[in-house]
Design a protein around this motif. Sequence first.
Motif, PDB file in Angstrom:
ATOM      1  N   LYS A  22       0.813  -1.229   0.000  1.00  0.00           N
ATOM      2  CA  LYS A  22       0.000   0.000   0.000  1.00  0.00           C
ATOM      3  C   LYS A  22       0.837   1.265   0.000  1.00  0.00           C
ATOM      4  CE  LYS A  22      -2.752  -2.841   2.989  1.00  0.00           C
ATOM      5  NZ  LYS A  22      -1.648  -3.822   3.005  1.00  0.00           N
ATOM      6  N   LYS A  23       2.150   1.126  -0.042  1.00  0.00           N
ATOM      7  CA  LYS A  23       3.011   2.318   0.076  1.00  0.00           C
ATOM      8  C   LYS A  23       3.489   2.796  -1.291  1.00  0.00           C
ATOM      9  CE  LYS A  23       4.567   1.366   4.758  1.00  0.00           C
ATOM     10  NZ  LYS A  23       5.597   0.637   5.499  1.00  0.00           N
TER      11      LYS A  23
ATOM     12  N   HIS B  64       4.453   6.901   2.779  1.00  0.00           N
ATOM     13  CA  HIS B  64       3.007   6.796   3.032  1.00  0.00           C
ATOM     14  C   HIS B  64       2.286   7.760   2.086  1.00  0.00           C
ATOM     15  CE1 HIS B  64       3.120   4.136   6.512  1.00  0.00           C
ATOM     16  NE2 HIS B  64       4.219   4.777   6.879  1.00  0.00           N
TER      17      HIS B  64
ATOM     18  N   TYR C 136      -4.261   5.764   1.758  1.00  0.00           N
ATOM     19  CA  TYR C 136      -4.954   4.551   1.311  1.00  0.00           C
ATOM     20  C   TYR C 136      -5.897   4.889   0.160  1.00  0.00           C
ATOM     21  CZ  TYR C 136      -3.057   2.584   5.571  1.00  0.00           C
ATOM     22  OH  TYR C 136      -2.188   2.151   6.547  1.00  0.00           O
TER      23      TYR C 136
ATOM     24  N   GLN D  87      -4.520  -0.621  -4.481  1.00  0.00           N
ATOM     25  CA  GLN D  87      -5.331   0.610  -4.440  1.00  0.00           C
ATOM     26  C   GLN D  87      -6.600   0.404  -3.616  1.00  0.00           C
ATOM     27  OE1 GLN D  87      -5.959   1.596  -8.587  1.00  0.00           O
ATOM     28  NE2 GLN D  87      -3.811   1.195  -9.077  1.00  0.00           N
ATOM     29  N   LEU D  88      -6.685  -0.756  -2.961  1.00  0.00           N
ATOM     30  CA  LEU D  88      -7.840  -1.098  -2.131  1.00  0.00           C
ATOM     31  C   LEU D  88      -9.148  -0.993  -2.915  1.00  0.00           C
ATOM     32  CD1 LEU D  88      -6.588   0.560   1.156  1.00  0.00           C
ATOM     33  CD2 LEU D  88      -6.893  -1.886   0.760  1.00  0.00           C
TER      34      LEU D  88
ATOM     35  N   TYR E  61      -7.626   0.230   8.510  1.00  0.00           N
ATOM     36  CA  TYR E  61      -8.537  -0.301   7.488  1.00  0.00           C
ATOM     37  C   TYR E  61      -9.964   0.192   7.742  1.00  0.00           C
ATOM     38  CZ  TYR E  61     -11.309  -3.530   4.682  1.00  0.00           C
ATOM     39  OH  TYR E  61     -12.215  -4.052   3.785  1.00  0.00           O
TER      40      TYR E  61
ATOM     41  N   TYR F 258     -10.255   3.655   6.675  1.00  0.00           N
ATOM     42  CA  TYR F 258     -10.334   3.783   5.222  1.00  0.00           C
ATOM     43  C   TYR F 258     -11.752   3.496   4.721  1.00  0.00           C
ATOM     44  CZ  TYR F 258      -9.801   2.956   0.256  1.00  0.00           C
ATOM     45  OH  TYR F 258      -9.978   2.997  -1.100  1.00  0.00           O
TER      46      TYR F 258
ATOM     47  N   ASN G  32      -7.865   9.670   6.595  1.00  0.00           N
ATOM     48  CA  ASN G  32      -6.883   9.250   5.581  1.00  0.00           C
ATOM     49  C   ASN G  32      -5.890  10.389   5.358  1.00  0.00           C
ATOM     50  OD1 ASN G  32      -5.702   7.639   3.641  1.00  0.00           O
ATOM     51  ND2 ASN G  32      -7.479   7.530   2.294  1.00  0.00           N
TER      52      ASN G  32
END
Length: 528
Positions: free
Chosen positions: A355-356, A362, A365, A373-374, A440, A443, A475
């Motif tokens: 996710k980085k 950072h 998210y 990219q969730l 999470y 997000y 976020n």
Amino acid sequence: MHDIPNVSQYESEIPERTKRNDSTFTLGNDFLTKNRQGQWELYVSGNPYELGLKTGSLTQELFNQQEKIFVKKIDELVPSKGKQKLLRKFLAWFNRKMYRNIDEQYKAEIYGMSQYASKDFDYIAKPYQRVMYFHGAHDIGHALQDLALVGCSSFAAWGDHTEDGKMIIGRNFDFYVGDEFAKNKIITFVEPDQGHKFMSVAWGGFIGVLSGMNDQGLTVTINAGKSKFPLVAKTPISLVTREILQYASTIEEAIAIAKKREVFVSESIFVGSAKDKRAASIEVSPHNFGVYEVESSNQLICSNHFQSAAYVNDKKNQKHILESHSQYRYERMEELLDEKPKITPKIAVDILRDKKGLDEKHIGYGNEKALNQLLAHHGIVFQPEDLKVWVSSNPYQLGEFVAYDLKEIFGKKDGDGRVKSMSEDELNIPKDPFVNTLAYQHYMDYRKLRKQIVDEISSDGHVGQNLLQKFILLNPDFWEAYYLVGKYNYEKGYDRLALNAFLEAEAKEITTVPDRKEIEHYIRKLKR
């Protein structure tokens, strides 16, 4: 489109579907069942028309549900009834010649499946035409807005880059039509009466291939490239890849199939081959064709731009490399592969879940510069030489990766001809611990609140400043949070608050060059 395929040459009597329980249906030796991770597993065999009829019969509820979600999504994107009518006319015109570019066997299969389509959507088009349109939806969506719906990442490593020297391929399929759309994935195992047996991952009502592997150890995944807008629909890319999976066993055979089909968007077809012990990227577009392979290195990386000599001077491709997040994700894959010189399936999954940003930064998210990219429909890892594959379960590619062994599945039947167990539980890769974190949860809350704020910006509604601050805190590393707060305040005439938010956004890792330009434009305006 007046073309109804002639299916008279096929045996078309299929048995009645039997419901064993809420999550298992059988039809002779073919079946649909839900595994404990919540994914559906479908096994079908037969001639093209039979494959369509059996798939339609076994998956009819999933098929109808998927169509409902898809149509609802179009209604959200195009709320006006008048515009929807125009869109239907446009699609009918645009797709008018699609059938001429689709192989007869796939027309027969689509026709068989369309017998189980819902009557609720006959106002859009008749079932057969409609199901055919949906096979081009990926391509049309991609062409219409050069959609951000697709931002896939793939990589392959082999030889001295893997622990046992055998090839490993990983890919995220970042096609997003909403969480509902990705809920009911179907992992399909197909035993056609002609060609190779294969598995692929998709959804109800779809016979094309987005990610898959055949019993020869040939794998196929697709990554969208940048295209000119086409004037007429040709062969949907997912049917080109289906044909490759069913009839090719080497990279050379895959190239020959891709060459003979006319496509209407630009796409990289990422092919891994157990027989060749390497991978290649076949780069197709309406007016060009190239193949990208690596000579000296034992790894191949692919995001959403072309790399072969055929596209060196392609203006669209150059602009895409410069302005989009494709090059950034490419470099992040390079970075992660360099950190782990010997890839295993578990390490491949870790890379897909990353996710980085570059240098472990950072970047928030949901940032499209991240490999994860969730929003992925699925993540998948192949080990072609062992005929093993791992498929992610929900949510996104964070759930457990379920292992399948094609040698077992296609090789072993029990007394009544039915395949025994599908997944190889002891080989599964555990879910990402991130799913159980507060980050999470934040997000997911961010996503809900984002929708509310976007709606308020467009509908002239009201959001309190406290809620906007909460939104950012959910976020805080993501540029988009500050941008949306800036946009809301700008629309309401709170210039000082807007400027502060835009300046904060500008300092973050912004996804694309056009996004950065827009933020700079607002800052200039507000400073005047």
